[in-house]
Design an enzyme around this catalytic site. Structure first.
Site, PDB file in Angstrom:
ATOM      1  N   GLY A  55      38.048  27.278  27.161  1.00  0.00           N
ATOM      2  CA  GLY A  55      39.433  26.823  27.096  1.00  0.00           C
ATOM      3  C   GLY A  55      40.286  27.335  25.970  1.00  0.00           C
ATOM      4  O   GLY A  55      41.046  28.286  26.132  1.00  0.00           O
ATOM      5  N   LEU A  56      40.140  26.726  24.804  1.00  0.00           N
ATOM      6  CA  LEU A  56      40.995  27.081  23.684  1.00  0.00           C
ATOM      7  C   LEU A  56      40.887  28.543  23.359  1.00  0.00           C
ATOM      8  O   LEU A  56      41.860  29.214  23.062  1.00  0.00           O
ATOM      9  CB  LEU A  56      40.607  26.258  22.461  1.00  0.00           C
ATOM     10  CG  LEU A  56      41.495  25.062  22.198  1.00  0.00           C
ATOM     11  CD1 LEU A  56      41.074  24.363  20.933  1.00  0.00           C
ATOM     12  CD2 LEU A  56      42.967  25.520  22.087  1.00  0.00           C
TER      13      LEU A  56
ATOM     14  N   ASP B  29      42.249  20.864  27.663  1.00  0.00           N
ATOM     15  CA  ASP B  29      41.407  22.015  27.381  1.00  0.00           C
ATOM     16  C   ASP B  29      41.026  22.778  28.648  1.00  0.00           C
ATOM     17  O   ASP B  29      40.697  23.954  28.605  1.00  0.00           O
ATOM     18  CB  ASP B  29      40.148  21.544  26.654  1.00  0.00           C
ATOM     19  CG  ASP B  29      39.415  22.699  26.028  1.00  0.00           C
ATOM     20  OD1 ASP B  29      39.895  23.177  24.986  1.00  0.00           O
ATOM     21  OD2 ASP B  29      38.405  23.142  26.588  1.00  0.00           O
TER      22      ASP B  29
END
Lengths: 418, 523
Positions: free
Chosen positions: B425-426, B290
């Site tokens: 992150g994602l 991540d």
């Protein structure tokens, strides 16, 4: 005059200095800049007291005196010249630049008047320079405004036109309300000092009738009087009573009948009384201790006693001009204890002994008193909030009922005591 | 004269107040006019303390100046001693009092009190807050311990072995108005305790004059904040032979190095390094998939010396950022900050002027700013996410929750505090993967809200109005059409890069092909 008890006290104080008034004056006159000529402490003071961080580019700053400036005066004048040049290059929109004297600049006797004079010649037609002192060795908190306004008076042109001049910084919405009410009363020529633009100074003369909106303007009033203005004697427009008397005094000066005043403001009074009820319920019978800070203390005490039925333990004020406060003092209940000046430790001893329900004080004392279980209201809020006028009476009361209401919510002890 | 609209540090007597307010049984008589009492609210409002600082201001006025201000000083000293009965009295002056030269410290010493009196001479026109705090702590330590200097043998770091007890250390430097000091102390004490090391005294935070006199019961000193404690640590080393630590335990690597340093000095066996790494989530969070998006994120760092240096190391080595700017307002720490910057191939920015910092920030074009509250404002204006890592204190920097910067938990806090302002992150991966979707073109609201959108808008309007670049390069229809397909949050960068490429290659007109050529060139 009612049988008021006057006391004077000297000793260590816990009061802001006059420099801090910059933080509401710069909001009133957005085309002005306030340059404090002082120390790192002055810069840190206005930054900390004003939470300058929220305005990344405020309309005030400090020319910090350094070791080399203290060596010789001529040096300091040149340095100031350079700083002002930098500032004006950076902020070309500045129309009036206030050079504000501080404790250190007063002690080293930096002649800001001469500096301002020279700069005025150089920047003729572009920027105006005025100077005054907001130093803590001469002024407390709100007195800085007195100095700033007094400094502007020599720039005011003369006019024999009859007008009402409201003197003292007000919130814009409050000012608009007042002007509308005066117009309804039949006074059409109304101006404000300070104006909303520093360059739009009102003209004054022997037919100017001055009505004060703030109690801390002794020097300004004296100078206006010298220039022939008529000063209307009145209490200050805080609460229903103060505002009513204030309107009546103005009306009298303009030969407008009392009947007319009552006709116009009665609906406002009725509305305000209604709005005041819920606050009065909380404030009634509560014991109030006012520590000195804003010089609004006497007017606030009068309002909170007469209209909100609070009991007054002690009314502190940093400075008392008995002449300007005459009408206010007359309205105070008998045996009110007024204490001018401060010895903060002794005063706090009296606070603890008297165990008040609410203390009005500066920000440095508020949390420590709260930690001792005493509810507080900061003085600084009075100079930043729109509290003047009949329409604002409930809002003003709300500033004091809120901390008590909060205590009711948070501590069951208070609920039990009820 | 220095023009300032905003300042990173207060005057030196505020530094002295930080020491006095941090401690017990101390009172500070400050020769100062009434306005200087504003400093109280730094403690009562910003730190939200329920006590007034133990400071009495003499509150001299203009009318006193002709008379005897010295008498006023003596009156206040006498009253303060009677009322507060301190174990040690600090006497000093603020900037205005310095000019009238009453020498309050000398006056106090002549009054015949039976207690140590520390005469603070803090030159207000050349020094600042951190220096004032350091000098005050140093003078206090010196005054309270100087009588023991001659009688005392040099303290060996191995003395604990001879005495047959656990080793003892002092933690020096934490003070009020220091960045998250209160929590750092708890964290460091816990770490030391786990390693079998006892804390003798923490000072100045929470210490009394008696505690200062007990400093020499410990084997070594932990210099936790160099800005405040280094001078005192040096003095203790010179006079008592007490060694002190140099590593500031901020970040995983520094914390391990710190533990190592303490162990080496005390001759304790070092705990397994790998075991230590598992004490914080930072290393794993940073390694987890991540966090891929953190790779090479450009970060700009400005703050006090201690926190700026630590931040640079964590950013580069523990989070995989690229440090594109490093600076400090702590002139006393300039040398160390310059050295750290040099290691990163940067030139350190040493300045008091927040506008210079803002300019440097703009030029460095970072994706994240780690700074003071002032950099937070500057970053907000520039539409860049920011996390606050350093003093000057703001009420926001005194959170109710436990949030140290040091040690294992400190590393966890840092991971969260630095990474959360970024697009997470994602979320960033998805935007990158689906950047050609209509949702992600103009007007997409990132969590940065209006500021970020505005930045996008301004780039957008520039595209429409400004057909030619400043250098006279023309964007053709196809080039401009392709540019509008680039997600707004990187469009500005793509535009600049493409123009840079065009100038480099002497291409007068930018078409869609030029854009792709440039992309290939810069990737």
């Amino acid at each position: 005059m009612s049988k008021v008890e006057f006391n004077k006290e000297t000793g260590p104080r816990e009061v802001f200095c006059g420099l801090t008034s910059i933080v509401w004056l710069h909001r009133r006159m957005p085309d002005a800049f306030f340059l404090v000529v002082g120390s790192r402490t002055c810069a840190h003071l206005i930054q900390s007291a004003a939470g300058v961080m929220i305005f990344a580019e405020p309309r005030f700053g400090t020319a910090i005196l350094e070791e080399k400036d203290l060596a010789g005066l001529a040096d300091a004048h040149e340095e100031l010249d350079r700083v002002v040049n930098d500032l004006i290059a950076r902020r070309p929109e500045i129309k009036t630049l206030f050079l504000v004297g501080s404790c250190p600049s007063e002690v080293i006797k930096l002649d800001l008047a001469t500096v301002a004079e020279k700069l005025n010649k150089r920047f003729l037609g572009k920027v105006r320079f005025v100077n005054y002192s907001g130093s803590g060795i001469e002024t407390t908190f709100t007195q800085g405004e007195d100095g700033a306004l007094k400094a502007l008076i020599p720039l005011m042109e003369s006019s024999d036109e009859e007008k009402l001049l409201l003197v003292g910084t007000l919130a814009n919405n409050v000012e608009d309300r007042f002007k509308k009410i005066f117009r309804n009363l039949g006074i059409s020529n109304i101006e404000s000092f300070p104006p909303r633009q520093s360059t739009e100074l009102p003209k004054i003369g022997k037919n100017t009738k001055v009505l004060l909106t703030q109690p801390y303007l002794s020097d300004t009033v004296r100078d206006l009087k010298h220039l022939g203005c008529e000063i209307i004697s009145a209490p200050f427009p805080l609460g229903i009573e103060g505002s009513t008397e204030w309107f009546l005094s103005a009306a009298k000066a303009f030969k407008i009948s009392e009947l007319k005043v009552h006709e116009i403001i009665s609906p406002l009074i009725n509305r305000a009384k209604l709005a005041l009820e819920s606050h009065k319920e909380i404030l009634k019978g509560k014991r109030l201790f006012l520590l000195p800070e804003s010089q609004l203390e006497i007017s606030l005490a009068r309002f909170l006693h007469n209209e909100c039925e609070m009991d007054l333990i002690e009314v502190g004020t940093p400075y008392l001009n008995k002449d300007l406060m005459k009408e206010e003092i007359n309205l105070l209940p008998d045996n009110t204890k007024i204490v001018e000046g401060q010895h903060v430790e002794k005063q706090l001893d009296r606070v603890r002994e008297s165990n008040p329900d609410l203390v009005v004080c500066g920000m440095g004392l508020a949390n420590p008193l709260e930690a001792e279980g005493i509810s507080t209201k900061w003085s600084i809020e009075m100079v930043f909030s729109p509290i003047h006028g009949i329409d604002q009476a409930a809002d003003l009361a709300g500033l004091f009922s809120k901390p008590l209401r909060r205590n009711q919510i948070l501590t069951s002890k208070t609920l039990v005591r009820q | 004269m220095e023009l300032t609209l905003w300042t990173y540090e207060g005057p030196p007597h505020v530094g002295a107040m930080r020491i006095a307010s941090s401690m017990k049984d101390i009172h500070y008589v400050l020769h100062a006019p009434q306005g200087d009492t504003y400093a109280d609210l730094l403690f009562t409002m910003i730190e939200r303390r329920g006590q007034r600082p133990p400071v009495t201001y003499t509150t001299f006025q203009a009318r006193d100046l002709g008379g005897d201000t010295a008498e006023l000083v003596k009156k206040n000293i006498k009253e303060s001693v009677e009322r507060f009965k301190p174990k040690t009295l600090l006497v000093g002056e603020s900037c205005t009092a310095e000019l009238i030269q009453d020498q309050p410290g000398a006056l106090a010493k002549g009054m015949g009190f039976d207690m140590p009196i520390v005469n603070l001479e803090l030159p207000a026109y050349s020094k600042k807050e951190n220096w004032g705090a350091s000098e005050t702590f140093y003078q206090l330590t010196r005054t309270l311990l100087k009588e023991k200097v001659s009688s005392s043998e040099k303290i060996s770091p191995l003395r604990w072995k001879e005495l047959g007890r656990r080793p003892k250390v002092n933690i020096l430097g934490p003070s009020l108005l220091g960045f998250r000091c209160r929590d750092d102390v708890i964290e460091i004490q816990r770490i030391l305790s786990e390693q079998g090391i006892d804390t003798n005294v923490v000072a100045p935070l929470g210490a009394s004059p008696d505690d200062i006199e007990r400093l020499i019961d410990a084997e070594i000193n932990i210099c936790l904040y160099q800005e405040i404690a280094e001078a005192s640590c040096e003095w203790l080393r010179r006079n008592f032979g007490m060694e002190f630590t140099n590593t500031i335990p901020i970040g995983i690597k520094n914390t391990i190095e710190f533990i190592n340093e303490v162990h080496n000095k005390l001759d304790l066996p070092m705990t397994n390094k790998e075991e230590l790494e598992h004490k914080s989530k930072l290393p794993w969070y940073s390694k987890s998939v991540d966090s891929n998006y953190l790779t090479g994120k450009r970060v700009f760092i400005f703050g006090d010396g201690t926190h700026a240096i630590a931040a640079a190391k964590i950013a580069k080595e523990e989070l995989g950022f690229e440090v594109v700017g490093l600076g400090t307002y702590s002139r006393e720490m300039a040398r160390q900050v310059r050295a750290t910057a040099k290691e990163l191939n940067l030139v350190a920015l040493i300045t008091n002027n927040y506008l210079e910092v803002e300019d440097a920030m703009k030029k460095a074009a970072p994706e994240l700013v780690l700074g003071t509250q002032m950099e937070r404002h500057s970053a907000k204006r520039l539409g860049i996410p920011c996390s606050v890592i350093s003093t000057p204190m703001h009420v926001q920097d005194v959170p109710a929750r436990y949030s140290p910067q040091m040690g294992w938990e400190g590393a966890n806090v840092i991971f969260d505090d630095w990474v959360h302002p970024l697009m997470m992150g994602l979320e960033e991966h998805l935007i990158d993967m689906f950047k050609h979707d209509f949702e992600f073109v103009d007007g997409h609201q990132s969590h940065l809200g209006h500021t970020a959108t505005k930045t996008g808008d301004s780039v957008n309007s520039e595209d429409k109005e400004d057909k030619n670049s400043k250098e006279g390069i023309i964007w053709t229809e196809s080039g401009r059409a392709e540019l509008t397909k680039v997600p707004f949050f990187v469009r500005g960068k793509v535009k600049t890069n493409t123009e840079k490429y065009a100038i480099l290659r002497g291409i007068p007109e930018i078409s869609d092909e030029t854009l792709y050529d440039a992309k290939a060139y810069f990737s």
